[in-house]
Design an enzyme around this catalytic site. Structure first.
Site, PDB file in Angstrom:
ATOM      1  N   LYS A  72     -97.754 -76.704  -4.151  1.00  0.00           N
ATOM      2  CA  LYS A  72     -96.666 -76.779  -5.063  1.00  0.00           C
ATOM      3  C   LYS A  72     -95.285 -77.141  -4.229  1.00  0.00           C
ATOM      4  CE  LYS A  72     -94.409 -76.202  -9.553  1.00  0.00           C
ATOM      5  NZ  LYS A  72     -94.571 -75.307 -10.634  1.00  0.00           N
ATOM      6  N   SER A 147     -95.270 -77.529 -15.245  1.00  0.00           N
ATOM      7  CA  SER A 147     -94.992 -78.230 -14.146  1.00  0.00           C
ATOM      8  C   SER A 147     -95.848 -78.433 -12.972  1.00  0.00           C
ATOM      9  CB  SER A 147     -93.555 -77.776 -13.885  1.00  0.00           C
ATOM     10  OG  SER A 147     -93.502 -76.280 -13.215  1.00  0.00           O
ATOM     11  N   SER A 171     -96.520 -72.856 -16.341  1.00  0.00           N
ATOM     12  CA  SER A 171     -96.649 -73.814 -15.430  1.00  0.00           C
ATOM     13  C   SER A 171     -98.109 -74.056 -14.391  1.00  0.00           C
ATOM     14  CB  SER A 171     -95.504 -74.215 -14.604  1.00  0.00           C
ATOM     15  OG  SER A 171     -94.355 -75.010 -15.339  1.00  0.00           O
TER      16      SER A 171
HETATM   17  N1  GLN Z   1     -92.774 -75.789 -19.581  1.00  0.00           N
HETATM   18  C1  GLN Z   1     -92.007 -74.576 -19.207  1.00  0.00           C
HETATM   19  C2  GLN Z   1     -90.438 -75.063 -18.779  1.00  0.00           C
HETATM   20  O1  GLN Z   1     -90.301 -76.228 -18.975  1.00  0.00           O
HETATM   21  C3  GLN Z   1     -92.633 -73.655 -18.185  1.00  0.00           C
HETATM   22  C4  GLN Z   1     -92.124 -74.043 -16.790  1.00  0.00           C
HETATM   23  C5  GLN Z   1     -92.693 -73.121 -15.868  1.00  0.00           C
HETATM   24  O2  GLN Z   1     -93.762 -72.320 -15.926  1.00  0.00           O
HETATM   25  N2  GLN Z   1     -92.377 -73.642 -14.619  1.00  0.00           N
HETATM   26  O3  GLN Z   1     -89.540 -74.233 -18.491  1.00  0.00           O
END
Ligand code: GLN
Length: 469
Positions: A72, A147, A171
């Protein structure tokens, strides 16, 4: 094919790392429309692949020799651009490796490229990247989740054996559930965050995407463990993950589940997979019992207060002065204001504003202070549950993948995607999403298992067992 199978093939001289690397490169080139990579590392990967083949020939393969992996793009890779999916780091090339990357390199893994992601890991759909949305491999009109969507897609669409992602509120687990692979977020502190660009430091955790539990375990064992460069990393030995499912006696296991009220936001498609798995678990003689999370309704608000507060502080470092993008200035322009206005996208700005607000002196007690108390209650609730039960079993996401654009202008509905994932980060417990069903449109549906702190071995064993049912 997973890495464990591939490794056997190479040992039996039926395959080679160079051949496999070329295959993955071709697949990445054929599927650029999915937009899952921001930067590729083909030349270096091929070089390392022939080194790996040599080691196999010499009979000295390391633990992850020839494991072709995608990383990532918020994990620091020395000499390889690391953008966090943001314009503000568009041309940023780190001068050091994250600890996880250093460990992967030492174990013989091969980085094939850096994957696309929601900007600074903020999102659940992979639509907020400066480099464009990532598309679901089954149907490009749909989101792959986020994400870490690029990482999930790279493993689902045969572009790498495994991938690393980061999970702050879901994410890893959410895109893994959408794309049909195994997404694993270990206990907070199990894996060093050194070199992971911080979003919300007390929630962030690096974890894995893979197509098998064996691959998940092998990767986890290499990257986990205490690190002097991360004072929050846990000094608790990482045991060899026993993958002997025969050791598991279902009749002795106790699994907690949520009450129907807590599942009310789930779509029928997710519920039908969930209930069919519950029936299977019961048939195995495993005892199932409903537990109550008194603070279930507080999960999402607590997460979004803690996460935005920490993000607003962490992202202060991007000022156009030390590194990254710098706006072109005219007389009278403020370098910081102009750089940040141009460099950050809308979702990141929204988070910075929310976070600054909840931390402001007038509202601190009402929001941030209160969120910390709620977080403690969530943590205590987990402790209570895992005193009595081995696992908590729940859906990963309330719905199957949704269409690109469907939730982009409705942040609250987007934030609800984290309904079942964010609590594991707030309570620091390990959690995994495994593919256990499919929706009527053929999208994978993932289910989640959580366990007590540092019980990753048990969690992986049980996941393997569940996948075999
Ligand atoms: N969807 C969550 C957010 O927008 C989690 C994001 C993540 O785990 N990096 O913050």
């Amino acid at each position: 094919m997973d890495y464990t199978t591939f490794r056997k093939q190479v040992l039996d001289k039926e395959n080679s790392v160079v051949e496999q690397t070329k295959e993955f490169i071709k697949s990445i080139e054929d599927k650029t429309h999915l937009n899952s990579f921001i930067t590729t590392n083909f030349e270096k990967a091929l070089e390392k692949a022939s080194e790996s083949d040599k080691r196999f020939l010499e009979g000295e393969p390391r633990k992850l020799e020839g494991m072709i992996i995608a990383i990532k793009d918020n994990i620091s890779t020395k000499g390889l651009r690391t953008t966090c999916g943001s314009k503000i780091l568009e041309n940023y090339v780190p001068i050091y490796d994250a600890t996880v990357v250093e460990r992967l390199n030492k174990a013989g893994a091969i980085i094939i490229g850096k994957t696309n992601m929601d900007e600074f890991a903020m999102g659940s759909s992979n639509e907020t990247s400066y480099f464009g949305a990532v598309h679901h491999p089954l149907n490009s009109d749909y989101v792959p989740g986020g994400s870490s969507g690029g990482s999930a897609v790279s493993v689902a669409a045969d572009m790498a054996f495994t991938a690393l992602g980061s999970d702050t509120g879901g994410s890893i687990r959410q895109p893994a559930a959408f794309c049909g692979n195994i997404g694993f977020k270990p206990t907070y502190g199990r894996i060093s965050r050194y070199g992971l660009v911080a979003f919300a430091s007390s929630l962030d955790q690096i974890g894995t995407f893979a197509n098998s539990i064996e691959d998940t375990a092998a990767l986890y064992e290499v990257i986990a463990g205490v690190d002097a460069k991360d004072s929050t990393s846990a000094n608790i030995p990482v045991e060899d993950t026993m993958l002997n499912i025969d050791n598991l006696n279902p009749k002795e296991l106790k699994v907690a589940i949520l009450s129907d009220v807590e599942l009310k936001n789930c779509s029928d498609e997710v519920l039908s997979v969930y209930y069919s798995i519950l029936r299977k678990i019961e048939q195995q003689g495993i005892s199932i019992e409903e537990v109550s999370f008194d603070n279930f309704d507080a999960f999402i608000p607590t997460y979004y207060i803690v996460a935005t507060a920490e993000a607003s502080s962490n992202l202060a470092r991007f000022d156009g002065i030390r590194y990254g993008y710098r706006a072109e200035l005219q007389n009278g322009d403020d370098v910081i204001v102009k750089t940040r206005s141009e460099g950050f996208g809308a979702e990141v700005k929204r988070r910075i504003m929310l976070g600054t607000y909840v931390l402001s002196s007038g509202y601190y007690d009402a929001y941030y202070g209160k969120a910390l108390k709620a977080r403690r209650l969530i943590y205590d609730n987990y402790k209570k549950i895992f005193n009595q039960f081995d696992f908590l079993f729940l859906p990963t996401t309330p719905t199957p993948p949704f269409k690109i654009g469907e939730k982009l202008n409705d942040p609250v509905s987007m934030y609800l995607s984290d309904l079942f994932t964010s609590s594991a980060n707030l309570g620091s417990v390990p959690a995994i999403s495994i593919p256990l069903g499919a929706s009527s449109q053929g999208f994978s549906v993932g289910m989640q298992i959580q366990s007590n702190h540092y019980e990753e071995n048990k969690l992986l064993n049980f996941s393997k067992y569940m996948l075999s049912l």
